[in-house]
Motif scaffolding. Structure first.
Motif, short mmCIF file in Angstrom:
data_model
loop_
_atom_site.label_atom_id
_atom_site.label_comp_id
_atom_site.label_asym_id
_atom_site.label_seq_id
_atom_site.Cartn_x
_atom_site.Cartn_y
_atom_site.Cartn_z
N TYR A 1 -4.82 -5.35 -7.64
CA TYR A 1 -3.74 -5.12 -6.67
C TYR A 1 -3.91 -3.76 -5.99
N ALA A 2 -3.67 -3.75 -4.69
CA ALA A 2 -3.81 -2.50 -3.92
C ALA A 2 -2.49 -1.77 -3.74
N GLY A 3 -1.36 -2.39 -4.14
CA GLY A 3 -0.06 -1.75 -3.98
C GLY A 3 0.63 -2.19 -2.70
N LYS A 4 1.89 -1.76 -2.54
CA LYS A 4 2.72 -2.26 -1.44
C LYS A 4 2.36 -1.68 -0.08
N THR A 5 1.77 -0.50 -0.04
CA THR A 5 1.45 0.12 1.26
C THR A 5 -0.01 0.61 1.27
N PRO A 6 -0.96 -0.30 1.15
CA PRO A 6 -2.37 0.11 1.08
C PRO A 6 -2.88 0.62 2.42
N THR A 7 -3.59 1.74 2.37
CA THR A 7 -4.25 2.26 3.58
C THR A 7 -5.69 1.77 3.60
N GLU A 8 -6.35 1.95 4.72
CA GLU A 8 -7.76 1.54 4.80
C GLU A 8 -8.62 2.28 3.79
N PRO A 9 -8.46 3.60 3.62
CA PRO A 9 -9.26 4.27 2.59
C PRO A 9 -8.98 3.72 1.18
N ASP A 10 -7.72 3.35 0.90
CA ASP A 10 -7.41 2.73 -0.40
C ASP A 10 -8.22 1.46 -0.59
N LEU A 11 -8.23 0.61 0.44
CA LEU A 11 -8.91 -0.68 0.33
C LEU A 11 -10.42 -0.51 0.24
N VAL A 12 -10.95 0.45 1.00
CA VAL A 12 -12.39 0.72 0.94
C VAL A 12 -12.77 1.16 -0.48
N ALA A 13 -11.97 2.05 -1.06
CA ALA A 13 -12.28 2.55 -2.41
C ALA A 13 -12.22 1.43 -3.44
N LEU A 14 -11.21 0.57 -3.33
CA LEU A 14 -11.09 -0.55 -4.28
C LEU A 14 -12.24 -1.54 -4.12
#
Length: 311
Positions: free
Chosen positions: A29-42
Motif C-alpha cells: 500500500y502506498a497510503g492515502k496521498t501518494p506522490t510520484e516520488p513515493d510511487l517511484v520508490a515503492l
C-alpha cells in the motif's frame, strides 16, 4: 525478502473480497496521498507486476521504476490519472473497473440534481435559522423538463433511467454509445446545450473535451439551467461557471468533481450561493468500494493470466 510477486495499491486499503482474489501476491500500500516520488520508490523496492490505482497519478517515471509491470488497473472507471500513451509504449495494459460504481455515482448525480432543483441545502439552512419560507419560495419541478446528458456509458444510462422515471425528457450526446434505450434521444452537443433545462456530465476527461463547459457553451444554454458534474472537474471551466452562476445564467451547480483535487481553501466556489459541493464521493459507498476493488483485482488477474499463457 519475499519471492512472491508484488501488486502496488496507490491507496491505504483494498476490500477484503479483492484481497482474497490476490492472496498469491504481496499487496503493498502506498497510503492515502501518494506522490510520484513515493510511487517511484515503492516500485524500485518491490518491482510490482501490477498497480491498482486509487489515488495519485501514474506516469512514465513510475512505470520505468517497475520493470516487471504488466498491468495498471483502475479502482473505478476513470483512467485520466494514468498516462495511457506511456503505458502503451511500454507494453503495459491499462484496465478500468467499468460499471463497478455506476449505481453509486448515478445516485449522487440524482441527489445533486434534486438538491439544486428543490433548494434542499438553502432551505435547510433557513429552517435551522428559524425561518419559514413557504410563502416566498418556489422550487423547480423536474417532471416534463429536459435533462441533457454528456456521456451515455454505464453511469450515464443508469442516471438516464432515473430521470425518465421522474417524467423528464432525456437527451444525450455520446459518439461511442450503441443500442440506447428508446427514452434517450441522441442529439449533438449544440442541441443539448440549447434544449436542456438541466445538464449532467458523465464522460471521461480527454484532451479534446477539457473545459468543454466554458463561457461560450454556458452562454448557449437556457437561462437558469442546472449544471451537475459527477465526472471529472477538468470538463468545466470553473471561472466561467462561477460567473454564470453569479449572473443567473446557471441557476445552480451541483458538483462532485473539481479541476484540482483535493479542493484547497480558499476556493472561489466556497461560500458562493447556488453551489452544492461534495468531495468527489459519488463512487464512495460500501457496495461500490467492494465492487471496484473486486473489479480491479479481476482485471489484474486476467491480464497476468493472459501474459502467462502467451509466455
Amino acid at each position: 525478502m519475499s519471492q512472491r510477486r508484488a501488486i502496488l495499491v496507490t491507496g491505504a486499503d483494498l476490500a477484503p473480497q479483492a484481497l482474497a482474489l490476490l492472496e498469491d501476491f504481496d499487496v503493498v500500500y502506498a497510503g492515502k496521498t501518494p506522490t510520484e516520488p513515493d510511487l517511484v520508490a515503492l516500485c524500485r523496492r518491490h518491482d510490482p507486476v501490477a498497480i491498482i490505482v486509487r489515488y495519485g497519478k501514474v506516469g512514465a517515471g513510475v512505470m520505468d521504476a517497475a520493470p516487471s509491470l504488466r498491468v495498471i488497473s483502475k479502482h473505478g472507471s476513470g483512467t485520466d490519472t494514468i498516462d495511457k500513451d506511456a503505458a502503451k509504449a511500454r507494453g503495459i495494459e491499462v484496465r478500468a473497473a467499468v460499471g463497478a460504481n455506476a449505481a453509486a455515482v448515478a445516485e449522487q448525480a440524482l441527489a445533486l440534481l434534486l438538491a439544486c432543483a428543490k433548494s434542499v441545502v438553502q432551505l435547510d439552512g433557513r429552517m435551522h435559522a428559524g425561518h419559514w419560507d413557504k410563502a416566498t419560495h418556489k422550487s423547480v419541478e423536474l417532471h416534463g423538463r429536459t435533462i441533457g446528458l454528456v456521456g451515455l456509458g454505464a453511469i450515464g444510462q443508469r442516471f438516464a433511467r432515473m430521470c425518465d422515471a421522474m417524467g423528464m425528457k432525456v437527451i444525450g450526446f455520446d459518439p461511442f454509445a450503441r443500442d440506447l434505450p428508446d427514452f434517450i434521444r441522441r442529439v449533438d452537443l449544440a442541441t443539448l446545450w440549447r434544449e436542456s433545462d438541466a445538464i449532467s456530465l458523465h464522460c471521461p476527461l480527454t484532451p479534446e473535451n477539457r473545459a468543454m463547459l466554458d463561457a461560450p457553451t454556458l452562454a448557449a444554454c437556457k437561462r437558469g439551467v442546472i449544471v451537475v458534474n459527477t465526472a471529472r472537474g477538468g470538463l468545466v471551466d470553473e471561472a466561467a461557471l462561477l460567473e454564470a452562476v453569479r449572473s443567473g445564467q446557471v441557476a445552480c451547480a451541483g458538483l462532485d468533481s473539481f479541476a484540482v483535487e483535493p479542493m484547497t481553501a480558499p476556493h472561489p466556489f466556497q461560500g458562493q450561493p447556488n453551489f452544492i459541493l461534495s468531495p468527489h464521493i459519488g463512487g464512495v459507498t460500501g457496495d461500490a468500494y467492494v465492487n471496484m476493488g473486486v473489479g480491479a483485482a479481476k482485471n489484474v488477474l486476467a491480464v497476468l493470466h493472459a501474459a502467462a499463457q502467451a509466455a
